[in-house]
Design a protein around this motif. Structure first.
Motif, mmCIF file in Angstrom:
data_model
loop_
_atom_site.group_PDB
_atom_site.id
_atom_site.type_symbol
_atom_site.label_atom_id
_atom_site.label_comp_id
_atom_site.label_asym_id
_atom_site.label_seq_id
_atom_site.Cartn_x
_atom_site.Cartn_y
_atom_site.Cartn_z
ATOM 1 N N ALA A 176 0.830 -1.204 0.000
ATOM 2 C CA ALA A 176 0.000 0.000 0.000
ATOM 3 C C ALA A 176 0.863 1.253 0.000
ATOM 4 C CB ALA A 176 -0.912 -0.006 1.224
ATOM 5 N N LEU A 177 1.905 1.223 0.800
ATOM 6 C CA LEU A 177 2.803 2.385 0.869
ATOM 7 C C LEU A 177 3.419 2.679 -0.492
ATOM 8 C CD1 LEU A 177 4.490 4.533 2.346
ATOM 9 C CD2 LEU A 177 6.126 2.718 2.926
ATOM 10 N N LEU A 178 3.920 1.640 -1.115
ATOM 11 C CA LEU A 178 4.553 1.842 -2.422
ATOM 12 C C LEU A 178 3.528 2.300 -3.457
ATOM 13 C CD1 LEU A 178 6.909 -1.278 -2.553
ATOM 14 C CD2 LEU A 178 7.543 1.107 -2.109
ATOM 15 N N TYR A 179 2.345 1.694 -3.391
ATOM 16 C CA TYR A 179 1.330 2.057 -4.382
ATOM 17 C C TYR A 179 0.891 3.504 -4.212
ATOM 18 C CZ TYR A 179 -2.992 2.485 -6.949
ATOM 19 O OH TYR A 179 -3.967 2.948 -7.803
ATOM 20 N N ILE A 180 0.545 3.869 -2.988
ATOM 21 C CA ILE A 180 -0.058 5.193 -2.791
ATOM 22 C C ILE A 180 0.986 6.307 -2.923
ATOM 23 C CG2 ILE A 180 0.123 5.482 -0.273
ATOM 24 C CD1 ILE A 180 -2.972 6.167 -2.497
ATOM 25 N N THR A 181 2.234 5.970 -2.650
ATOM 26 C CA THR A 181 3.295 6.957 -2.818
ATOM 27 C C THR A 181 3.570 7.187 -4.304
ATOM 28 O OG1 THR A 181 4.322 6.297 -0.751
ATOM 29 C CG2 THR A 181 5.718 7.466 -2.324
ATOM 30 N N ARG A 231 -4.588 7.721 -8.038
ATOM 31 C CA ARG A 231 -4.347 6.361 -7.552
ATOM 32 C C ARG A 231 -5.524 5.842 -6.728
ATOM 33 N NH1 ARG A 231 0.985 8.446 -7.758
ATOM 34 N NH2 ARG A 231 0.783 9.516 -5.759
ATOM 35 N N LEU A 232 -6.043 6.713 -5.867
ATOM 36 C CA LEU A 232 -7.200 6.299 -5.068
ATOM 37 C C LEU A 232 -8.398 5.999 -5.962
ATOM 38 C CD1 LEU A 232 -7.423 8.573 -1.917
ATOM 39 C CD2 LEU A 232 -7.172 6.101 -2.002
ATOM 40 N N ASP A 233 -8.621 6.868 -6.925
ATOM 41 C CA ASP A 233 -9.785 6.683 -7.794
ATOM 42 C C ASP A 233 -9.685 5.379 -8.573
ATOM 43 O OD1 ASP A 233 -10.892 8.988 -6.863
ATOM 44 O OD2 ASP A 233 -10.222 10.239 -8.537
#
Lengths: 185, 185
Positions: free
Chosen positions: A40-45, B148-150
């Motif tokens: 999640a950290l890598l993705y959201i960053t 990314r969230l979307d």
DNA sequence: TAGCACTTTCAGATATTTCTGAAATTCATG
DNA sequence: CATGAATTTCAGAAATATCTGAAAGTGCTA
């Protein structure tokens, strides 16, 4: 350590909440909470981070960070990247959610469906061939048992083939296909 | 105790192997091994069994058997049945694997996708409305975060809708639809 | 090839999940 | 409404999964 430009507090907080939510979800699907959190950290960053970044942000040990990152790379949803003039390894998450889905499906089919299917086929063979091979009818108990096993095998085979098929589709087609399934046939 | 007619050794052994395989598979998907084993026992046996049957066959405690059976009933993949002249409750597993799949999908969407989706939407709101609502462009960091969230929200929403749609399809259509996905589009 | 920066490994510690068993509860029956 | 067969509950025990941290490994650079 990754060079970091100042980031609004609200963003950091939102990232933390995302990480927590993703970790929670992962753990109910049989993925270790930390591994999901690192992902999640890598993705959201969105940008490559190194082991120390993950350790600091998630407050985990070096060993844990190393193992989690390695596992994510093995799953094919995180890639190692190098930065010029830096000896550290950086890690970057796949940013396309449909590719992410494909990688996860591919791995889970390979790791869980395949072995289960193999077991089921062996088990099927333990109680003799189907009665297609000879005229003599099986005792009722065996016939029912075979029917139940065969139904389960058919289900898992369908998963296997669906997984293979869907994970080699171009992502835009995967998305279209999935969305078609949300509407009336 | 369920009345039991003599059953070939090979059948019992095959059942045990099925139970072990199913328990194994369940545990990698975030379902407790015992619960999966109880389900496997009921499925492969095909007939209603009582708590004591499960306790004996799987060598588990009464408490564990009771909780596992209850959970399976809550999942909707096992139903309680009564036998005339017997005060005990008997439990019977859904025998149609496609109905089983529907029940599992329905529950997992409800228990895991829904809450995750709700969290993600809240998180999306933490960093302000999309820039669709006003002309001022967002800072780059926020824009990427929102994108990314979307994307993730879209993915989960698709699962949610697919789950709802597929789990209300007649089972024969579900099967046909699934099998169509294993072949070239 | 010595020194250093970084990564991996894994035995033991910790945390979490799952299970047990006995007490509490339910509920049909005499 | 007392009895007892059956079920549920849940605190503590056991089993399992996960994490830590220090030592070993890797491989670049001088």
């Amino acid at each position: 350590m990754a060079m970091r430009r100042p980031v609004p507090d609200a963003l950091v907080e939102a990232q933390d909440r995302f990480i927590a939510a993703w970790g929670q979800m992962g753990s109910t699907w049989g993925i270790s909470r930390t591994m999901a959190e690192v992902h999640a950290l890598l993705y959201i960053t969105g940008e490559p981070l190194c082991t120390d970044d993950a350790m600091e942000r998630l407050e985990i040990s070096r060993g844990n960070a190393s193992m989690s990152l390695r596992a994510l790379v093995d799953w094919g949803i995180v890639t190692r990247v190098h930065k010029r003039g830096d000896r550290k390894e950086y890690y970057q998450a796949e940013q396309d959610v449909w590719s992410l889905l494909q990688a996860v499906v591919r791995q889970r089919v390979k790791r869980e469906i395949h072995p289960a299917l193999a077991s089921l086929c062996e088990i099927r063979d333990m109680t003799g061939p189907g009665n297609a091979t000879n005229g003599r009818p099986e005792p009722e108990a065996i016939a029912g048992h075979h029917a139940r096993l065969d139904a389960m095998i058919e289900l898992l085979r369908t998963f296997d083939q669906m997984g293979e098929r869907l994970s080699e589709l171009p992502t835009d087609e995967l998305r279209t296909t999935a969305q078609a399934l949300t509407r009336e046939t």
